[in-house]
Scaffold this motif. Structure first.
Motif, short mmCIF file in Angstrom:
data_model
loop_
_atom_site.label_atom_id
_atom_site.label_comp_id
_atom_site.label_asym_id
_atom_site.label_seq_id
_atom_site.Cartn_x
_atom_site.Cartn_y
_atom_site.Cartn_z
N ARG A 197 0.83 -1.21 0.00
CA ARG A 197 0.00 0.00 0.00
C ARG A 197 0.86 1.27 0.00
NH1 ARG A 197 -5.04 -1.66 -0.28
NH2 ARG A 197 -5.71 -3.51 0.85
N ASP A 198 1.99 1.26 0.73
CA ASP A 198 2.89 2.41 0.71
C ASP A 198 3.42 2.68 -0.68
OD1 ASP A 198 2.56 2.77 3.42
OD2 ASP A 198 4.59 2.06 3.98
N GLY A 199 3.56 1.62 -1.46
CA GLY A 199 4.04 1.76 -2.84
C GLY A 199 2.94 2.18 -3.81
N GLY A 200 1.71 2.27 -3.33
CA GLY A 200 0.62 2.71 -4.19
C GLY A 200 -0.25 1.60 -4.75
N ASN A 201 -0.01 0.36 -4.37
CA ASN A 201 -0.83 -0.74 -4.86
C ASN A 201 -2.19 -0.68 -4.17
OD1 ASN A 201 -1.95 -3.21 -5.65
ND2 ASN A 201 0.05 -4.19 -5.71
N THR A 202 -3.24 -0.61 -4.96
CA THR A 202 -4.59 -0.51 -4.41
C THR A 202 -5.38 -1.80 -4.53
OG1 THR A 202 -5.44 0.33 -6.51
CG2 THR A 202 -4.70 1.96 -4.90
N ASP A 203 -4.78 -2.83 -5.12
CA ASP A 203 -5.48 -4.10 -5.32
C ASP A 203 -4.76 -5.19 -4.54
OD1 ASP A 203 -6.99 -6.23 -6.15
OD2 ASP A 203 -6.90 -5.71 -8.28
N VAL A 204 -4.94 -5.17 -3.23
CA VAL A 204 -4.26 -6.10 -2.33
C VAL A 204 -5.31 -6.88 -1.55
CG1 VAL A 204 -2.69 -6.28 -0.36
CG2 VAL A 204 -2.32 -4.51 -2.10
N THR A 205 -5.23 -8.19 -1.61
CA THR A 205 -6.15 -9.06 -0.87
C THR A 205 -5.31 -9.99 -0.01
OG1 THR A 205 -7.70 -9.02 -2.74
CG2 THR A 205 -8.00 -10.75 -1.09
N LEU A 206 -5.59 -10.00 1.29
CA LEU A 206 -4.91 -10.89 2.22
C LEU A 206 -5.94 -11.83 2.82
CD1 LEU A 206 -3.45 -7.86 2.61
CD2 LEU A 206 -1.92 -9.37 3.83
N ARG A 207 -5.60 -13.10 2.90
CA ARG A 207 -6.49 -14.09 3.48
C ARG A 207 -5.71 -14.98 4.45
NH1 ARG A 207 -9.65 -11.06 2.01
NH2 ARG A 207 -11.23 -11.27 0.42
N PHE A 208 -6.40 -15.39 5.50
CA PHE A 208 -5.81 -16.24 6.53
C PHE A 208 -6.68 -17.48 6.70
CE2 PHE A 208 -4.76 -11.88 7.23
CZ PHE A 208 -3.40 -11.92 7.47
N PHE A 209 -6.01 -18.61 6.90
CA PHE A 209 -6.71 -19.87 7.04
C PHE A 209 -6.32 -20.53 8.37
CE2 PHE A 209 -6.53 -18.95 2.59
CZ PHE A 209 -7.80 -19.25 2.15
N PRO A 210 -7.31 -20.80 9.20
CA PRO A 210 -7.01 -21.44 10.48
C PRO A 210 -6.53 -22.88 10.28
CG PRO A 210 -9.37 -21.32 10.16
CD PRO A 210 -8.74 -20.57 9.02
N HIS A 211 -5.69 -23.32 11.18
CA HIS A 211 -5.19 -24.71 11.18
C HIS A 211 -4.55 -25.08 9.85
CE1 HIS A 211 -7.29 -24.83 14.91
NE2 HIS A 211 -8.42 -24.60 14.32
N ALA A 212 -3.72 -24.16 9.32
CA ALA A 212 -3.02 -24.41 8.07
C ALA A 212 -1.55 -24.07 8.23
CB ALA A 212 -3.63 -23.57 6.96
N ASP A 213 -0.69 -24.81 7.51
CA ASP A 213 0.74 -24.55 7.56
C ASP A 213 1.16 -23.59 6.45
OD1 ASP A 213 0.83 -26.03 5.19
OD2 ASP A 213 1.82 -27.76 6.07
N HIS A 214 2.47 -23.46 6.25
CA HIS A 214 3.02 -22.52 5.27
C HIS A 214 2.54 -22.81 3.85
CE1 HIS A 214 5.87 -19.70 3.57
NE2 HIS A 214 6.35 -20.65 2.81
N LYS A 215 2.34 -24.06 3.52
CA LYS A 215 1.90 -24.43 2.18
C LYS A 215 0.38 -24.57 2.10
CE LYS A 215 6.17 -26.61 0.83
NZ LYS A 215 6.82 -27.82 0.32
N LEU A 216 -0.30 -24.11 3.14
CA LEU A 216 -1.75 -24.13 3.24
C LEU A 216 -2.34 -25.53 3.22
CD1 LEU A 216 -2.44 -20.90 1.22
CD2 LEU A 216 -2.67 -21.22 3.67
N HIS A 217 -1.59 -26.46 3.78
CA HIS A 217 -2.12 -27.79 4.06
C HIS A 217 -2.72 -27.77 5.46
CE1 HIS A 217 0.52 -29.00 0.74
NE2 HIS A 217 -0.37 -29.97 0.58
N ALA A 218 -3.74 -28.57 5.65
CA ALA A 218 -4.35 -28.67 6.98
C ALA A 218 -3.28 -29.13 7.97
CB ALA A 218 -5.50 -29.66 6.94
N SER A 219 -3.22 -28.45 9.11
CA SER A 219 -2.21 -28.76 10.12
C SER A 219 -2.74 -28.35 11.48
CB SER A 219 -0.92 -27.99 9.82
OG SER A 219 0.01 -28.17 10.87
N PRO A 220 -2.64 -29.23 12.47
CA PRO A 220 -3.13 -28.87 13.79
C PRO A 220 -2.25 -27.86 14.52
CG PRO A 220 -2.13 -31.04 13.85
CD PRO A 220 -2.16 -30.61 12.40
N ASP A 221 -0.96 -27.74 14.11
CA ASP A 221 -0.07 -26.86 14.86
C ASP A 221 0.92 -26.08 13.99
OD1 ASP A 221 1.67 -28.81 14.00
OD2 ASP A 221 2.14 -29.57 15.99
N GLY A 222 0.84 -26.18 12.68
CA GLY A 222 1.76 -25.48 11.80
C GLY A 222 3.02 -26.26 11.48
#
Length: 112
Positions: free
Chosen positions: A57-82
């Protein structure tokens, strides 16, 4: 990892990306961005999302979408603890990706 340990590994050529700061590159990014994190991931932590969003956003990008997934690891696989990696992608990941891509359809001519 300690600064000394990071420098040692970097100087030895074993971990060259350890000193890389992505924020300047993110500030120059102008295309739409979808960034997704597992809430339980350990590296990089989901808390890095704030710095990523701020740089974009500081750089001027206005099309930024962030999403978070519970119980997921770095590769977005289901994980109870990361740390423990499941075989399945976390629920909602594929739908989020597909709907984001569909919503950003073809913009302009691609000269490939």
């Amino acid at each position: 990892m300690s600064v000394t340990g990071t420098r040692f590994l970097t100087d030895a050529g074993l971990f060259p990306e350890a000193d890389y700061d992505p924020l300047p590159a993110l500030r120059r990014l102008r295309q739409p961005v979808l960034a997704m994190w597992g809430n339980d991931q350990q590296s990089p932590p989901a808390e890095s999302a704030g710095a990523v969003e701020k740089a974009l956003r500081d750089g001027g990008n206005t099309d930024v979408t962030l999403r978070f997934f519970p119980h997921a690891d770095h590769k977005l696989h289901a994980s109870p603890d990361g740390f423990q990696r499941g075989r399945q992608l976390t629920p909602g990941y594929v739908d989020t990706m597909a709907s984001w891509v569909a919503g950003h359809g073809h913009r302009g001519d691609l000269n490939v």
